[in-house]
Write a protein that holds these residues in place. Sequence first.
Motif, PDB file in Angstrom:
ATOM      1  N   SER A 132       0.840  -1.193   0.121  1.00 40.76           N
ATOM      2  CA  SER A 132       0.067  -0.018  -0.086  1.00 40.76           C
ATOM      3  C   SER A 132       0.928   1.302  -0.030  1.00 40.76           C
ATOM      4  O   SER A 132       0.360   2.368  -0.453  1.00 40.76           O
ATOM      5  CB  SER A 132      -0.852   0.050   1.223  1.00 40.76           C
ATOM      6  OG  SER A 132      -0.214  -0.102   2.190  1.00 40.76           O
ATOM      7  N   VAL A 133       2.006   1.119   0.283  1.00 44.02           N
ATOM      8  CA  VAL A 133       3.122   2.290   0.539  1.00 44.02           C
ATOM      9  C   VAL A 133       4.362   2.056  -0.247  1.00 44.02           C
ATOM     10  O   VAL A 133       5.219   2.617   0.250  1.00 44.02           O
ATOM     11  CB  VAL A 133       3.062   2.954   2.090  1.00 44.02           C
ATOM     12  CG1 VAL A 133       1.698   3.455   2.454  1.00 44.02           C
ATOM     13  CG2 VAL A 133       3.750   1.650   2.604  1.00 44.02           C
ATOM     14  N   GLY A 134       4.263   1.120  -1.226  1.00 40.97           N
ATOM     15  CA  GLY A 134       5.665   0.508  -1.790  1.00 40.97           C
ATOM     16  C   GLY A 134       6.271   1.199  -2.951  1.00 40.97           C
ATOM     17  O   GLY A 134       7.430   0.952  -3.226  1.00 40.97           O
ATOM     18  N   GLU A 135       5.747   2.618  -3.248  1.00 40.95           N
ATOM     19  CA  GLU A 135       6.340   3.265  -4.230  1.00 40.95           C
ATOM     20  C   GLU A 135       7.579   3.995  -3.888  1.00 40.95           C
ATOM     21  O   GLU A 135       7.557   4.416  -2.828  1.00 40.95           O
ATOM     22  CB  GLU A 135       5.095   4.236  -4.847  1.00 40.95           C
ATOM     23  CG  GLU A 135       5.599   5.069  -6.069  1.00 40.95           C
ATOM     24  CD  GLU A 135       4.651   5.948  -6.562  1.00 40.95           C
ATOM     25  OE1 GLU A 135       4.949   6.917  -7.155  1.00 40.95           O
ATOM     26  OE2 GLU A 135       3.446   5.757  -6.456  1.00 40.95           O
ATOM     27  N   PHE A 136       8.635   3.738  -4.885  1.00 44.17           N
ATOM     28  CA  PHE A 136       9.871   4.602  -4.539  1.00 44.17           C
ATOM     29  C   PHE A 136       9.991   6.131  -5.053  1.00 44.17           C
ATOM     30  O   PHE A 136       9.633   6.112  -6.162  1.00 44.17           O
ATOM     31  CB  PHE A 136      10.923   3.772  -5.016  1.00 44.17           C
ATOM     32  CG  PHE A 136      11.551   2.738  -4.333  1.00 44.17           C
ATOM     33  CD1 PHE A 136      12.711   2.571  -3.543  1.00 44.17           C
ATOM     34  CD2 PHE A 136      10.637   1.538  -4.001  1.00 44.17           C
ATOM     35  CE1 PHE A 136      13.039   1.619  -2.575  1.00 44.17           C
ATOM     36  CE2 PHE A 136      10.935   0.406  -3.164  1.00 44.17           C
ATOM     37  CZ  PHE A 136      12.277   0.692  -2.544  1.00 44.17           C
ATOM     38  N   SER A 137      10.076   7.000  -4.115  1.00 43.12           N
ATOM     39  CA  SER A 137      10.446   8.123  -4.573  1.00 43.12           C
ATOM     40  C   SER A 137      11.791   8.875  -4.994  1.00 43.12           C
ATOM     41  O   SER A 137      12.711   8.103  -4.156  1.00 43.12           O
ATOM     42  CB  SER A 137       9.777   9.164  -3.306  1.00 43.12           C
ATOM     43  OG  SER A 137      10.402  10.512  -3.480  1.00 43.12           O
ATOM     44  N   PRO A 138      11.831   9.327  -6.058  1.00 46.92           N
ATOM     45  CA  PRO A 138      13.260   9.728  -6.394  1.00 46.92           C
ATOM     46  C   PRO A 138      14.062  10.590  -5.473  1.00 46.92           C
ATOM     47  O   PRO A 138      15.369  10.256  -5.370  1.00 46.92           O
ATOM     48  CB  PRO A 138      12.952  10.654  -7.690  1.00 46.92           C
ATOM     49  CG  PRO A 138      11.532  10.312  -8.180  1.00 46.92           C
ATOM     50  CD  PRO A 138      10.831   9.849  -6.937  1.00 46.92           C
ATOM     51  N   ILE A 139      13.472  11.281  -4.796  1.00 45.11           N
ATOM     52  CA  ILE A 139      14.099  11.807  -3.490  1.00 45.11           C
ATOM     53  C   ILE A 139      14.607  11.056  -2.434  1.00 45.11           C
ATOM     54  O   ILE A 139      15.741  11.169  -2.329  1.00 45.11           O
ATOM     55  CB  ILE A 139      13.192  13.047  -2.761  1.00 45.11           C
ATOM     56  CG1 ILE A 139      12.592  13.887  -3.674  1.00 45.11           C
ATOM     57  CG2 ILE A 139      13.785  13.503  -1.545  1.00 45.11           C
ATOM     58  CD1 ILE A 139      11.690  14.927  -3.009  1.00 45.11           C
ATOM     59  N   ASN A 140      13.915   9.884  -2.156  1.00 46.55           N
ATOM     60  CA  ASN A 140      14.440   9.029  -0.961  1.00 46.55           C
ATOM     61  C   ASN A 140      15.536   8.045  -1.920  1.00 46.55           C
ATOM     62  O   ASN A 140      16.502   7.928  -1.296  1.00 46.55           O
ATOM     63  CB  ASN A 140      13.251   8.072  -0.659  1.00 46.55           C
ATOM     64  CG  ASN A 140      12.346   8.531   0.091  1.00 46.55           C
ATOM     65  OD1 ASN A 140      11.869   9.778  -0.117  1.00 46.55           O
ATOM     66  ND2 ASN A 140      12.116   8.372   1.509  1.00 46.55           N
ATOM     67  N   VAL A 141      15.335   7.565  -3.201  1.00 48.18           N
ATOM     68  CA  VAL A 141      16.359   6.791  -3.747  1.00 48.18           C
ATOM     69  C   VAL A 141      17.564   7.558  -3.864  1.00 48.18           C
ATOM     70  O   VAL A 141      18.676   6.993  -3.682  1.00 48.18           O
ATOM     71  CB  VAL A 141      15.920   6.436  -5.268  1.00 48.18           C
ATOM     72  CG1 VAL A 141      16.784   5.811  -5.939  1.00 48.18           C
ATOM     73  CG2 VAL A 141      14.750   5.466  -5.273  1.00 48.18           C
ATOM     74  N   ARG A 159      16.420   0.951  -4.762  1.00 47.80           N
ATOM     75  CA  ARG A 159      15.519   1.049  -5.769  1.00 47.80           C
ATOM     76  C   ARG A 159      14.632  -0.169  -5.620  1.00 47.80           C
ATOM     77  O   ARG A 159      14.923  -1.008  -5.165  1.00 47.80           O
ATOM     78  CB  ARG A 159      16.328   0.971  -7.266  1.00 47.80           C
ATOM     79  CG  ARG A 159      17.297   2.045  -7.396  1.00 47.80           C
ATOM     80  CD  ARG A 159      18.166   2.145  -8.504  1.00 47.80           C
ATOM     81  NE  ARG A 159      18.954   3.076  -8.892  1.00 47.80           N
ATOM     82  CZ  ARG A 159      18.743   4.184  -9.170  1.00 47.80           C
ATOM     83  NH1 ARG A 159      17.747   4.524  -9.368  1.00 47.80           N
ATOM     84  NH2 ARG A 159      19.811   5.278  -8.961  1.00 47.80           N
ATOM     85  N   PRO A 160      13.407   0.074  -6.575  1.00 48.28           N
ATOM     86  CA  PRO A 160      12.437  -0.984  -6.463  1.00 48.28           C
ATOM     87  C   PRO A 160      12.961  -2.521  -6.932  1.00 48.28           C
ATOM     88  O   PRO A 160      12.923  -3.281  -6.162  1.00 48.28           O
ATOM     89  CB  PRO A 160      11.475  -0.510  -7.513  1.00 48.28           C
ATOM     90  CG  PRO A 160      11.613   1.167  -7.630  1.00 48.28           C
ATOM     91  CD  PRO A 160      12.792   1.091  -7.431  1.00 48.28           C
ATOM     92  N   ALA A 161      13.703  -2.500  -7.587  1.00 46.81           N
ATOM     93  CA  ALA A 161      14.560  -3.842  -8.038  1.00 46.81           C
ATOM     94  C   ALA A 161      15.170  -4.408  -7.198  1.00 46.81           C
ATOM     95  O   ALA A 161      15.340  -5.550  -6.901  1.00 46.81           O
ATOM     96  CB  ALA A 161      15.316  -3.659  -9.538  1.00 46.81           C
ATOM     97  N   ASP A 162      15.846  -3.713  -6.288  1.00 50.32           N
ATOM     98  CA  ASP A 162      16.733  -4.200  -5.058  1.00 50.32           C
ATOM     99  C   ASP A 162      15.958  -4.978  -4.184  1.00 50.32           C
ATOM    100  O   ASP A 162      16.277  -5.807  -3.345  1.00 50.32           O
ATOM    101  CB  ASP A 162      17.652  -2.815  -4.471  1.00 50.32           C
ATOM    102  CG  ASP A 162      18.488  -2.094  -5.258  1.00 50.32           C
ATOM    103  OD1 ASP A 162      18.974  -2.878  -6.307  1.00 50.32           O
ATOM    104  OD2 ASP A 162      18.468  -1.011  -5.051  1.00 50.32           O
ATOM    105  N   VAL A 163      14.560  -4.503  -4.074  1.00 51.88           N
ATOM    106  CA  VAL A 163      13.912  -5.201  -2.753  1.00 51.88           C
ATOM    107  C   VAL A 163      12.823  -6.253  -3.343  1.00 51.88           C
ATOM    108  O   VAL A 163      12.046  -6.542  -2.764  1.00 51.88           O
ATOM    109  CB  VAL A 163      13.110  -3.971  -2.232  1.00 51.88           C
ATOM    110  CG1 VAL A 163      13.960  -3.120  -1.302  1.00 51.88           C
ATOM    111  CG2 VAL A 163      12.027  -3.177  -3.023  1.00 51.88           C
ATOM    112  N   ARG A 164      12.777  -6.439  -4.528  1.00 48.16           N
ATOM    113  CA  ARG A 164      11.762  -7.229  -5.331  1.00 48.16           C
ATOM    114  C   ARG A 164      11.878  -8.705  -4.541  1.00 48.16           C
ATOM    115  O   ARG A 164      10.682  -9.242  -4.458  1.00 48.16           O
ATOM    116  CB  ARG A 164      12.237  -7.439  -6.689  1.00 48.16           C
ATOM    117  CG  ARG A 164      10.753  -8.069  -7.559  1.00 48.16           C
ATOM    118  CD  ARG A 164      11.121  -7.843  -9.078  1.00 48.16           C
ATOM    119  NE  ARG A 164      11.213  -6.571  -9.242  1.00 48.16           N
ATOM    120  CZ  ARG A 164      11.925  -5.682 -10.200  1.00 48.16           C
ATOM    121  NH1 ARG A 164      12.845  -6.470 -10.589  1.00 48.16           N
ATOM    122  NH2 ARG A 164      11.819  -4.436 -10.408  1.00 48.16           N
ATOM    123  N   THR A 165      12.747  -9.330  -4.295  1.00 46.72           N
ATOM    124  CA  THR A 165      12.985 -10.595  -3.503  1.00 46.72           C
ATOM    125  C   THR A 165      13.127 -10.422  -2.091  1.00 46.72           C
ATOM    126  O   THR A 165      13.567 -11.476  -1.621  1.00 46.72           O
ATOM    127  CB  THR A 165      13.926 -11.449  -4.349  1.00 46.72           C
ATOM    128  OG1 THR A 165      15.173 -10.960  -4.361  1.00 46.72           O
ATOM    129  CG2 THR A 165      13.348 -11.847  -5.654  1.00 46.72           C
TER     130      THR A 165
END
Length: 196
Positions: A47-56, A62-68
């Motif tokens: 529900s809150v999983g979108e990555f913000s460019p500021i945080n990145v 990045r999203p790909a880093d946490v996929r698994t």
Amino acid sequence: MHGLNFTAIDFETANSKRGSVCAVGLARVMDGVVVESASWLIRPPRSVGEFSPINVAVHGIRPADVRTAPGWTESLRRIMDFTGEDPFVAHNAPFDRSVLRSACAESGVAVPENPFHCSVALARRLLGLEVNKLPHVAKALGLGAFRHHDAGSDAEMCAAAVVAIARRYALHSLDALWPAAGATSVGRTRVSGRRL
């Protein structure tokens, strides 16, 4: 420093929502010595999983880093297995405590009752620095460089800073470091959303 026992904890988030936890770092202190550390990536609650460019840009995750990566429920179990009943210490504890609570709320799990103590408040009270961000505190204590906004590195430096302050001022217990129920005041402290 017999009895100086705590776990330093640091979270990184995917965006400005506190429940969007994407990494954790832990450093366990027993009798004033860091005896164990751990860190891992976390898949934020959907529900809150979108990555913000500021945080990145801040932490590089990045999203790909946490996929698994493990989700919050499994990560919370691992955190508590590591910590047990230790109090938590964080550099800007109101932020990290709110991440813990919000991630639990997003995932529908109970919030641990371990008390939180704030190393920012400790540094402000004792070090007299103009800026109390973790790199400034580390430099003032002669602790050297570290990877700021890497959760594991931040937790280890937070632990090292608290131990260094305890030694410098001969405050060899959490009650001495944070007198007058300092742990309970964290939950009522209002701070901005900016990380230190």
